[in-house]
Scaffold this motif. Structure first.
Motif, PDB file in Angstrom:
ATOM      1  N   ARG A  30     -11.279   2.627  -6.805  1.00  0.00           N
ATOM      2  CA  ARG A  30     -11.531   2.692  -5.442  1.00  0.00           C
ATOM      3  C   ARG A  30     -11.306   1.340  -4.720  1.00  0.00           C
ATOM      4  NH1 ARG A  30     -17.483   4.668  -4.953  1.00  0.00           N
ATOM      5  NH2 ARG A  30     -17.519   3.289  -3.153  1.00  0.00           N
ATOM      6  N   LYS A  31     -11.174   1.115  -3.252  1.00  0.00           N
ATOM      7  CA  LYS A  31     -10.553  -0.213  -2.861  1.00  0.00           C
ATOM      8  C   LYS A  31     -11.767  -0.932  -2.889  1.00  0.00           C
ATOM      9  CE  LYS A  31      -7.336  -0.357   0.357  1.00  0.00           C
ATOM     10  NZ  LYS A  31      -6.724  -0.221   1.531  1.00  0.00           N
ATOM     11  N   PRO A  64       6.726   7.621   8.883  1.00  0.00           N
ATOM     12  CA  PRO A  64       6.097   8.927   8.419  1.00  0.00           C
ATOM     13  C   PRO A  64       5.496   8.473   7.004  1.00  0.00           C
ATOM     14  CG  PRO A  64       8.296   9.185   8.177  1.00  0.00           C
ATOM     15  CD  PRO A  64       8.280   7.860   9.054  1.00  0.00           C
ATOM     16  N   ALA A  65       5.889   7.703   6.380  1.00  0.00           N
ATOM     17  CA  ALA A  65       5.452   7.505   4.940  1.00  0.00           C
ATOM     18  C   ALA A  65       4.304   6.457   4.867  1.00  0.00           C
ATOM     19  CB  ALA A  65       6.446   6.963   3.959  1.00  0.00           C
ATOM     20  N   SER A  66       3.942   5.813   6.092  1.00  0.00           N
ATOM     21  CA  SER A  66       3.014   4.688   6.134  1.00  0.00           C
ATOM     22  C   SER A  66       2.083   4.892   7.047  1.00  0.00           C
ATOM     23  CB  SER A  66       3.413   3.427   6.287  1.00  0.00           C
ATOM     24  OG  SER A  66       4.692   3.237   5.245  1.00  0.00           O
ATOM     25  N   PRO A  67       1.056   6.045   6.849  1.00  0.00           N
ATOM     26  CA  PRO A  67       0.046   6.070   7.971  1.00  0.00           C
ATOM     27  C   PRO A  67      -0.987   5.010   8.143  1.00  0.00           C
ATOM     28  CG  PRO A  67      -0.478   7.488   5.855  1.00  0.00           C
ATOM     29  CD  PRO A  67       0.905   6.854   5.787  1.00  0.00           C
ATOM     30  N   VAL A  68      -1.667   4.828   9.195  1.00  0.00           N
ATOM     31  CA  VAL A  68      -2.617   3.736   9.154  1.00  0.00           C
ATOM     32  C   VAL A  68      -3.357   3.370   8.244  1.00  0.00           C
ATOM     33  CG1 VAL A  68      -4.368   2.558  10.758  1.00  0.00           C
ATOM     34  CG2 VAL A  68      -2.224   3.725  11.854  1.00  0.00           C
ATOM     35  N   SER A  69      -4.161   4.465   7.569  1.00  0.00           N
ATOM     36  CA  SER A  69      -4.959   4.197   6.421  1.00  0.00           C
ATOM     37  C   SER A  69      -4.612   5.191   5.491  1.00  0.00           C
ATOM     38  CB  SER A  69      -6.434   4.582   6.861  1.00  0.00           C
ATOM     39  OG  SER A  69      -7.427   4.689   5.931  1.00  0.00           O
ATOM     40  N   HIS A  70      -4.617   4.884   4.205  1.00  0.00           N
ATOM     41  CA  HIS A  70      -4.288   5.499   2.778  1.00  0.00           C
ATOM     42  C   HIS A  70      -5.816   6.340   2.207  1.00  0.00           C
ATOM     43  CE1 HIS A  70      -0.084   4.559   3.358  1.00  0.00           C
ATOM     44  NE2 HIS A  70      -0.560   3.682   3.534  1.00  0.00           N
ATOM     45  N   ASP A  71      -6.773   5.715   2.856  1.00  0.00           N
ATOM     46  CA  ASP A  71      -8.105   5.894   1.997  1.00  0.00           C
ATOM     47  C   ASP A  71      -9.044   6.696   2.849  1.00  0.00           C
ATOM     48  OD1 ASP A  71      -7.041   3.954   0.334  1.00  0.00           O
ATOM     49  OD2 ASP A  71      -7.866   2.361   1.511  1.00  0.00           O
ATOM     50  N   SER A  72      -9.831   7.379   1.972  1.00  0.00           N
ATOM     51  CA  SER A  72     -10.783   8.234   2.588  1.00  0.00           C
ATOM     52  C   SER A  72     -12.244   7.232   3.109  1.00  0.00           C
ATOM     53  CB  SER A  72     -11.338   9.390   1.581  1.00  0.00           C
ATOM     54  OG  SER A  72     -11.768   8.646   0.391  1.00  0.00           O
ATOM     55  N   VAL A 101       4.439   9.140  -5.032  1.00  0.00           N
ATOM     56  CA  VAL A 101       4.936   8.149  -6.204  1.00  0.00           C
ATOM     57  C   VAL A 101       3.961   7.011  -6.251  1.00  0.00           C
ATOM     58  CG1 VAL A 101       6.807   7.013  -7.386  1.00  0.00           C
ATOM     59  CG2 VAL A 101       7.159   9.370  -6.460  1.00  0.00           C
ATOM     60  N   LEU A 102       3.523   6.477  -7.280  1.00  0.00           N
ATOM     61  CA  LEU A 102       2.681   5.371  -7.295  1.00  0.00           C
ATOM     62  C   LEU A 102       3.861   4.167  -7.822  1.00  0.00           C
ATOM     63  CD1 LEU A 102      -0.582   6.529  -9.101  1.00  0.00           C
ATOM     64  CD2 LEU A 102      -0.126   6.311  -6.737  1.00  0.00           C
ATOM     65  N   SER A 103       3.811   3.003  -7.008  1.00  0.00           N
ATOM     66  CA  SER A 103       4.933   2.150  -7.463  1.00  0.00           C
ATOM     67  C   SER A 103       4.258   1.140  -8.445  1.00  0.00           C
ATOM     68  CB  SER A 103       5.087   1.387  -6.072  1.00  0.00           C
ATOM     69  OG  SER A 103       6.005   2.419  -5.026  1.00  0.00           O
ATOM     70  N   GLY A 104       4.640   1.014  -9.621  1.00  0.00           N
ATOM     71  CA  GLY A 104       4.185   0.387 -10.490  1.00  0.00           C
ATOM     72  C   GLY A 104       5.242  -1.080 -10.675  1.00  0.00           C
ATOM     73  N   LYS A 105       4.821  -1.625 -11.776  1.00  0.00           N
ATOM     74  CA  LYS A 105       5.706  -3.173 -11.909  1.00  0.00           C
ATOM     75  C   LYS A 105       6.981  -2.881 -12.776  1.00  0.00           C
ATOM     76  CE  LYS A 105       1.750  -6.113 -11.834  1.00  0.00           C
ATOM     77  NZ  LYS A 105       0.874  -6.916 -12.608  1.00  0.00           N
ATOM     78  N   GLN A 106       6.453  -1.709 -13.858  1.00  0.00           N
ATOM     79  CA  GLN A 106       7.631  -1.219 -14.949  1.00  0.00           C
ATOM     80  C   GLN A 106       8.253  -0.047 -14.224  1.00  0.00           C
ATOM     81  OE1 GLN A 106       5.572  -0.782 -18.602  1.00  0.00           O
ATOM     82  NE2 GLN A 106       4.786  -2.880 -18.664  1.00  0.00           N
ATOM     83  N   GLU A 155      -0.849  -2.974  -8.241  1.00  0.00           N
ATOM     84  CA  GLU A 155      -1.604  -2.578  -7.061  1.00  0.00           C
ATOM     85  C   GLU A 155      -0.650  -1.473  -6.210  1.00  0.00           C
ATOM     86  OE1 GLU A 155      -3.254  -5.172  -4.268  1.00  0.00           O
ATOM     87  OE2 GLU A 155      -4.612  -6.067  -5.945  1.00  0.00           O
ATOM     88  N   HIS A 156      -1.476  -0.355  -5.624  1.00  0.00           N
ATOM     89  CA  HIS A 156      -0.660   0.461  -5.033  1.00  0.00           C
ATOM     90  C   HIS A 156      -1.523   0.695  -3.536  1.00  0.00           C
ATOM     91  CE1 HIS A 156       1.906   3.991  -3.799  1.00  0.00           C
ATOM     92  NE2 HIS A 156       0.880   4.569  -3.442  1.00  0.00           N
ATOM     93  N   LYS A 157      -1.064   0.184  -2.353  1.00  0.00           N
ATOM     94  CA  LYS A 157      -1.670   0.287  -1.049  1.00  0.00           C
ATOM     95  C   LYS A 157      -3.237  -0.266  -1.360  1.00  0.00           C
ATOM     96  CE  LYS A 157       1.038   4.454  -0.009  1.00  0.00           C
ATOM     97  NZ  LYS A 157       1.005   5.912   0.334  1.00  0.00           N
ATOM     98  N   GLY A 158      -3.349  -1.317  -1.883  1.00  0.00           N
ATOM     99  CA  GLY A 158      -4.489  -1.945  -1.984  1.00  0.00           C
ATOM    100  C   GLY A 158      -5.422  -1.555  -2.971  1.00  0.00           C
ATOM    101  N   HIS A 159      -4.865  -0.596  -3.791  1.00  0.00           N
ATOM    102  CA  HIS A 159      -5.896  -0.162  -4.995  1.00  0.00           C
ATOM    103  C   HIS A 159      -5.277  -0.674  -6.247  1.00  0.00           C
ATOM    104  CE1 HIS A 159      -8.199   2.917  -2.498  1.00  0.00           C
ATOM    105  NE2 HIS A 159      -7.075   2.767  -1.867  1.00  0.00           N
ATOM    106  N   VAL A 160      -6.266  -0.917  -6.926  1.00  0.00           N
ATOM    107  CA  VAL A 160      -5.764  -1.410  -8.437  1.00  0.00           C
ATOM    108  C   VAL A 160      -5.394  -0.134  -9.341  1.00  0.00           C
ATOM    109  CG1 VAL A 160      -6.591  -2.587 -10.750  1.00  0.00           C
ATOM    110  CG2 VAL A 160      -7.217  -3.527  -8.259  1.00  0.00           C
TER     111      VAL A 160
END
Length: 735
Positions: free
Chosen positions: A421-422, A361-369, A381-386, A456-461
């Motif tokens: 943007r990706k 449920p937390a990982s749809p096929v596409s996260h982008d418009s 939540v965006l998963s950062g390094k720090q 990077e979060h779901k392919g986005h810088v």
């Protein structure tokens, strides 16, 4: 504050009497045969109603509502009538007073620690009310289990799990320092302090089963089945490591969004553990007090070995028949499917077991418009390094991405995160390169935005920055496009000149100076303290080539439009236009058309000389040799220009004043308009500052031009007008 929960989920092992050791938790004379649970709950639970008052030692407590019930009692939310503070009170059952005394003993030992620092719940006092022991605690928010339920069992992000894990490791280390074992680590006993104000700040609660390490006996039954360590089930020697097993299961629960092991049956838990981690070795099984409850040996075999039983002998499964009707955990693999091929094993590092891009449920096929922007929602939540970054609100969107306001989960600091943007990843990486160069500078002293990290979060810088207030453009809009005062413009101009000088010192040009990229730090506390932002178009000066197109159209320098050689002077032109924007309350040049911008520039500053036009790569886009774009522009004497420079910067700096004074005689003698284009081609670096000042003056002259025409028309009708009348009118307008 929403909820304080002690034991919302019934503790399964209290209903299982498979060993005599579990009855050691009950006082002599109390067992299921003589004291059924149902009777206990009916007759031994304190009957309470809303607005009843509990009489404590330190204060009285007004009951507001019931928060939860468990095997040992119930928890209510109360108001301390002396301090008006909201607290949580655990009211023990009458027949569980021994459990209350044991818990109070442990809680009093915890008072030796800094409970906030060590992420442990604060215990205030203990008292008796109508024969029931009452324990007073600070009020907390919701448990980890309730949080996952609220999220419809979606997993947490790794960045969030790290934050919680770190706090719980601190708590367990503190308990170890006191020689204690919690013995009941589970999602229900880890509570958020205040999820709105302190996201993912947690505390460990419920010390009803806590025990000194030195008193933990082999064979003691602690922990609930789904979070019970193998050494507890087998009856091996115990220590504080059992809490680490429990915490590991809690982390898995948060990562998977469901319990990792079955909750109803210990045999099933052991079976799943063996599927994942293998069977315990024989010397452990031989030593285990409870081994024969789960394993059997074929004594007829020449080399007998332990084998897991196929049917559960305990009451939990007596009436269930086949084990196929069990409630499994996330790690529960159906029989015959325990083997994992190489491809699946390689993927287990990336996805939780049993979760795919189509089923999670937390990982749809596409996260982008469709246009490449990341689709985001509040509290994602965006998963950062720090750290992780909890999204609070959307701040804005541009050509290259979007900006959101976030809470940095480890420091609770507000941050701005730019999500590129990706399809513009190269822009994000280029900006990061420029931002890394800025780390050489004191960003506060040089009025440059602070860059924290990129990830990077779901392919986005994603690029994390300090949080600022509003841009200069938004400020002007807020005051209904009214101009700023000169004193305010001076302050901003000085800070931006410092910023551009700092960029030049490391060989960079910003490439996009405009009102939207100059932001107020905190307009309430630090009026007109600004910083330069957005280095997406920044470029090393040494790599600036003739023909490179940078800057927004209305703030674009003539040499950029014509395709002439470029240097850092383009930023001075942009800054001059920004100063004019603040002085006029509107954009000095058109924003929609380069030809219109060039036409207005020529109306005020004259046509660039032929040498420049001949050298320009893009000259023919704007000019033809047969027809000039405009008539001969009005000529203003340089003395008026210098007067306006001095008016603007008298209080700013003596350097600019002396610079203007130094060149004023030369300019008066030649009676030439001091064009920005001539400044940029000058070999004297100090002259570039005049380009900034001149851009402001030129825009002011644009407004005066219409006035001049009217004055000339008026003079033509009245030939007797005094000769210096025009200059007097100019002085009035300028002042």
């Amino acid at each position: 504050m929403i909820h304080f929960q002690m034991d919302a989920k019934p503790i399964p092992f209290t209903a299982v009497a498979e060993t005599a050791d579990e009855t050691n938790k009950k006082p002599p004379g109390i067992n299921k045969a003589t004291f059924p649970v149902s009777v206990c709950l009916k007759n031994q639970q304190l009957q309470i109603e809303k607005y009843d008052v509990l009489s404590g030692i330190l204060s009285n407590y007004l009951i507001q509502r019931v928060l939860g019930r468990g095997s040992f009692g119930q928890v209510v939310q109360c108001i301390n009538l002396d301090t008006k503070e909201i607290v949580a009170i655990k009211i023990m059952r009458k027949d569980e007073s021994w459990a209350a005394k044991r818990e109070v003993f442990i809680l009093n030992r915890l008072k030796r620690l800094d409970r906030d620092k060590n992420n442990l719940i604060k215990f205030t006092e203990q008292f008796e009310h109508k024969g029931h022991d009452c324990l007073v605690f600070e009020i907390l928010d919701i448990s980890i289990e309730d949080l996952i339920q609220r999220m419809t069992f979606k997993p947490l992000h790794l960045s969030e799990i790290r934050v919680i894990a770190q706090q719980m490791l601190v708590a367990l280390d503190a308990l170890k320092s006191l020689g204690l074992v919690h013995a009941d680590i589970k999602p229900d006993n880890i509570m958020l302090v205040d999820h709105q104000l302190q996201p993912f700040k947690v505390k460990l609660i419920d010390f009803g089963m806590a025990v000194p390490i030195s008193k933990v006996r082999t064979g003691t039954m602690i922990q609930i089945p789904g979070y019970r360590a193998p050494e507890v089930m087998l009856g091996l020697p115990l220590n504080e490591a059992v809490d680490m097993w429990g915490l590991g299961c809690v982390l898995a629960f948060m990562y998977l969004g469901q319990d990792p092991y079955p909750l109803h049956c210990k045999l099933e838990v052991l079976r799943v553990i063996m599927q994942i981690q293998g069977q315990p070795n024989d010397h452990m099984l031989n030593s285990g007090i409870h081994t024969r409850d789960y394993f059997t040996k074929d004594q007829d075999s020449p080399s007998p070995s332990w084998m897991l039983k196929t049917e559960c002998i305990f009451p939990c499964c007596k009436n269930q028949g086949s084990m196929t009707n069990r409630r499994g955990g996330a790690f529960d693999i159906p029989p015959g499917k325990a083997d994992i091929d190489d491809n699946t094993a390689a993927e287990t590092d990336k996805k939780p077991t049993g979760m795919t891009e189509t089923t999670s449920p937390a990982s749809p096929v596409s996260h982008d418009s469709e246009n490449g922007y990341l689709q985001i929602e509040k509290y994602d939540v965006l998963s950062g390094k720090q750290s992780g970054y909890l999204i609070r609100k959307f701040l804005g969107m541009g050509a290259f991405g979007q900006v959101v306001q976030c809470i940095k989960l480890d420091t609770k600091e507000k941050m701005a995160v730019k999500i590129v943007r990706k399809d513009e990843t190269w822009v994000g990486k280029r900006e990061v390169t420029m931002l890394e160069k800025l780390r050489k500078l004191d960003q506060d002293k040089n009025n440059l935005i602070k860059f924290t990290e990129h990830f990077e979060h779901k392919g986005h810088v994603c690029i994390a920055f300090e949080m600022l207030d509003i841009s200069v453009e938004d400020l002007i809009e807020k005051i209904s496009s009214k101009p700023l005062y000169l004193s305010e413009i001076r302050v901003i101009a000085q800070q931006m000149l410092v910023a551009l000088d700092a960029l030049k010192s490391i060989g960079l040009a910003h490439g996009d100076i405009k009102p939207d990229n100059i932001m107020l730090v905190n307009h309430q506390l630090q009026p007109f303290k600004v910083k330069l932002i957005d280095f997406g178009l920044a470029i090393p000066i040494s790599k600036m080539q003739a023909g490179t197109v940078i800057q927004t159209i209305g703030y674009r320098a003539p040499e950029v439009m014509l395709g002439l050689p470029l240097n850092e002077a383009v930023d001075m032109w942009g800054l001059g236009c920004v100063l004019a924007f603040m002085y006029l309350g509107q954009d000095p040049y058109p924003l929609h058309c380069r030809l219109e911008v060039m036409r207005v520039i020529m109306q005020m500053q004259g046509q660039p000389n032929d040498r420049m036009l001949n050298s320009g790569i893009y000259t023919r886009d704007l000019f033809t040799r047969q027809l000039l774009l405009i008539d001969k522009p009005l000529q203003f004497t340089c003395s008026w220009l210098v007067l306006l420079h001095i008016t603007l910067f008298t209080y700013y700096t003596g350097q600019v004043f002396s610079l203007i004074s130094r060149f004023a005689p030369l300019l008066r003698r030649r009676r030439l308009l001091f064009s920005f284009l001539s400044v940029t081609s000058s070999s004297t670096p100090q002259l570039t500052v005049l380009g900034c000042l001149y851009s402001l003056c030129a825009c002011t002259m644009q407004l005066l031009q219409a006035k001049i025409i009217k004055i000339r028309q008026w003079r033509a009708k009245q030939p007797t007008t005094h000769q210096h009348h025009l200059s007097v009118r100019f002085s009035c307008v300028l002042h």
